[in-house]
Design an enzyme around this catalytic site. Structure first.
Site, short mmCIF file in Angstrom:
data_model
loop_
_atom_site.label_atom_id
_atom_site.label_comp_id
_atom_site.label_asym_id
_atom_site.label_seq_id
_atom_site.Cartn_x
_atom_site.Cartn_y
_atom_site.Cartn_z
CG HIS A 1 -18.48 -64.41 32.41
ND1 HIS A 1 -17.51 -63.46 32.17
CD2 HIS A 1 -19.66 -63.76 32.28
CE1 HIS A 1 -18.08 -62.30 31.92
NE2 HIS A 1 -19.38 -62.46 31.98
CG HIS B 1 -18.25 -60.42 36.31
ND1 HIS B 1 -19.49 -61.02 36.19
CD2 HIS B 1 -17.35 -61.32 35.88
CE1 HIS B 1 -19.35 -62.24 35.70
NE2 HIS B 1 -18.05 -62.45 35.50
CG HIS C 1 -14.38 -58.92 31.40
ND1 HIS C 1 -14.66 -58.81 32.74
CD2 HIS C 1 -14.26 -60.26 31.16
CE1 HIS C 1 -14.71 -60.01 33.28
NE2 HIS C 1 -14.48 -60.90 32.34
CD GLU D 1 -12.14 -57.96 37.19
OE1 GLU D 1 -11.09 -57.48 37.64
OE2 GLU D 1 -12.28 -59.18 36.90
CB THR E 1 -8.99 -59.91 39.29
OG1 THR E 1 -10.26 -60.35 38.79
CG2 THR E 1 -9.16 -58.67 40.15
CB SER F 1 -14.99 -68.05 31.58
OG SER F 1 -14.04 -68.14 32.62
CG ASN G 1 -11.05 -67.76 35.18
OD1 ASN G 1 -10.86 -68.95 35.32
ND2 ASN G 1 -12.24 -67.20 35.39
CB SER H 1 -16.59 -69.06 36.31
OG SER H 1 -15.97 -69.16 35.05
#
Length: 313
Positions: free
Chosen positions: A45, A78, A128, A130, A168, A226, A228, A270
């Site tokens: 991302h 992901h 998302h 993931e 995660t 993104s 994170n 990322s």
């Protein structure tokens, strides 16, 4: 006259091992097979990385019917559902799997729990990729929650076999609140051996916490999609420091830095270091800033490439 400012640079920041592996898989596939290379979902991302790959013949798709039969197909970092894997096999693609090994670990745990008769609660953000990939490892018996109030809506029996897993890239603090609520409601719930927040997510959040006492503002290098990177922005804001998420130097605004002396800069897992450097240059074009690297953890983890690309690498 430009006012002098100090830029504190978080450590660690930027690419994690899973992202580095995913990008290298695309790079090596391009070298070995040439364009076009198809990638299911954005490989990571980050708009900067995606745009660069697109300029070199990488085609990002969400539906496999957009991919010619027999083409080279890469699964993003992901991860994907089992249904996507089956469809890729049926269409006879040559597949390279760039799923982060830490995400793959959660996939394996979900399958194991289902086989052992557990109802599984996944903590993550709806929509998302993931989360979709992890939940798609099993046909049923998995339930998504996003926030602490969602725990109140769960209606499992007290004696039911329950377990939880997590996306995660969530906020460590946010996840701890949700898991505490789960354990309070279902004391018998099975927890992972280790919390599934990846090492890189935790390290980058800890680095922001360490930087906060020294800065008046935080610039997070990363894209809006993104997870994170957004958690880093939210973390800084929760600690009463204004924080802005950017993935292009043109997004830097002079008004952010009025009455600001010390600037913190970090980057999501990322975000490439080259982009972070461009963002710092954009800030320094306005101010005679000095860059001060913060002390922090040096990450040494690396993941190997798929066998079909090892020789090319």
């Amino acid at each position: 006259m430009l006012s002098k400012k100090t830029i504190y640079l978080a450590q660690p920041r930027g690419f994690c091992a899973g992202v580095e592996r995913a990008i290298l898989i695309v790079e090596e596939a391009l070298k070995k097979y040439g364009a076009p290379i198809y990638v299911r979902h954005e490989i990571i991302h980050n708009a900067y990385v995606v745009k660069d790959f697109e300029s070199r013949g990488v085609v990002f798709i969400n539906q496999l019917d957009k991919v010619p039969k027999g083409a080279i197909l890469i699964f993003s970092a992901h991860g994907v559902s089992k249904a996507v894997r089956y469809e890729a096999d049926e269409r006879q693609f040559q597949v390279f799997d760039a799923t982060c090994p830490l995400v793959a670990k959660v996939h394996a745990e979900v399958v194991s729990l289902k086989e052992r008769g557990f109802q599984i609660i996944m903590i993550g953000h709806r929509g998302h990729p993931e989360v979709e990939g992890t939940m798609g490892q099993v046909d049923s018996s998995i339930h998504l929650i996003e926030h602490v109030p969602d725990v109140d809506q769960l209606t499992f029996d007290k004696d039911e076999l329950l377990a939880y897993v997590t996306q995660t890239t969530l906020s460590v603090d946010e996840t701890q609140e949700i898991t505490a609520a789960l354990i309070k409601k279902y004391p018998q719930i099975h927890a992972p051996k280790r919390q599934d927040i990846c090492y890189a997510t935790q390290n980058r959040q800890d680095a922001v916490k360490a930087m906060i006492p020294h800065v008046d503002i935080v610039i997070v290098v990363g894209s809006q999609n993104s997870s994170n990177s957004k958690r880093l922005q939210e973390l800084a804001s929760s600690l009463q420091v204004p924080a802005f998420l950017v993935d292009d130097p043109s997004q830097i605004k002079s008004e952010w830095f009025k009455s600001v002396k010390n600037i913190g800069v970090t980057a999501g897992a990322s975000a490439p270091e080259s982009l972070t450097s461009e963002i710092i240059d954009a800030i320094n074009s306005r101010y005679r800033g000095s860059v001060v690297p913060m002390p922090g953890i040096e990450e040494t983890i690396s993941f190997s490439l798929p066998k079909g690309l090892l020789k090319a690498a």
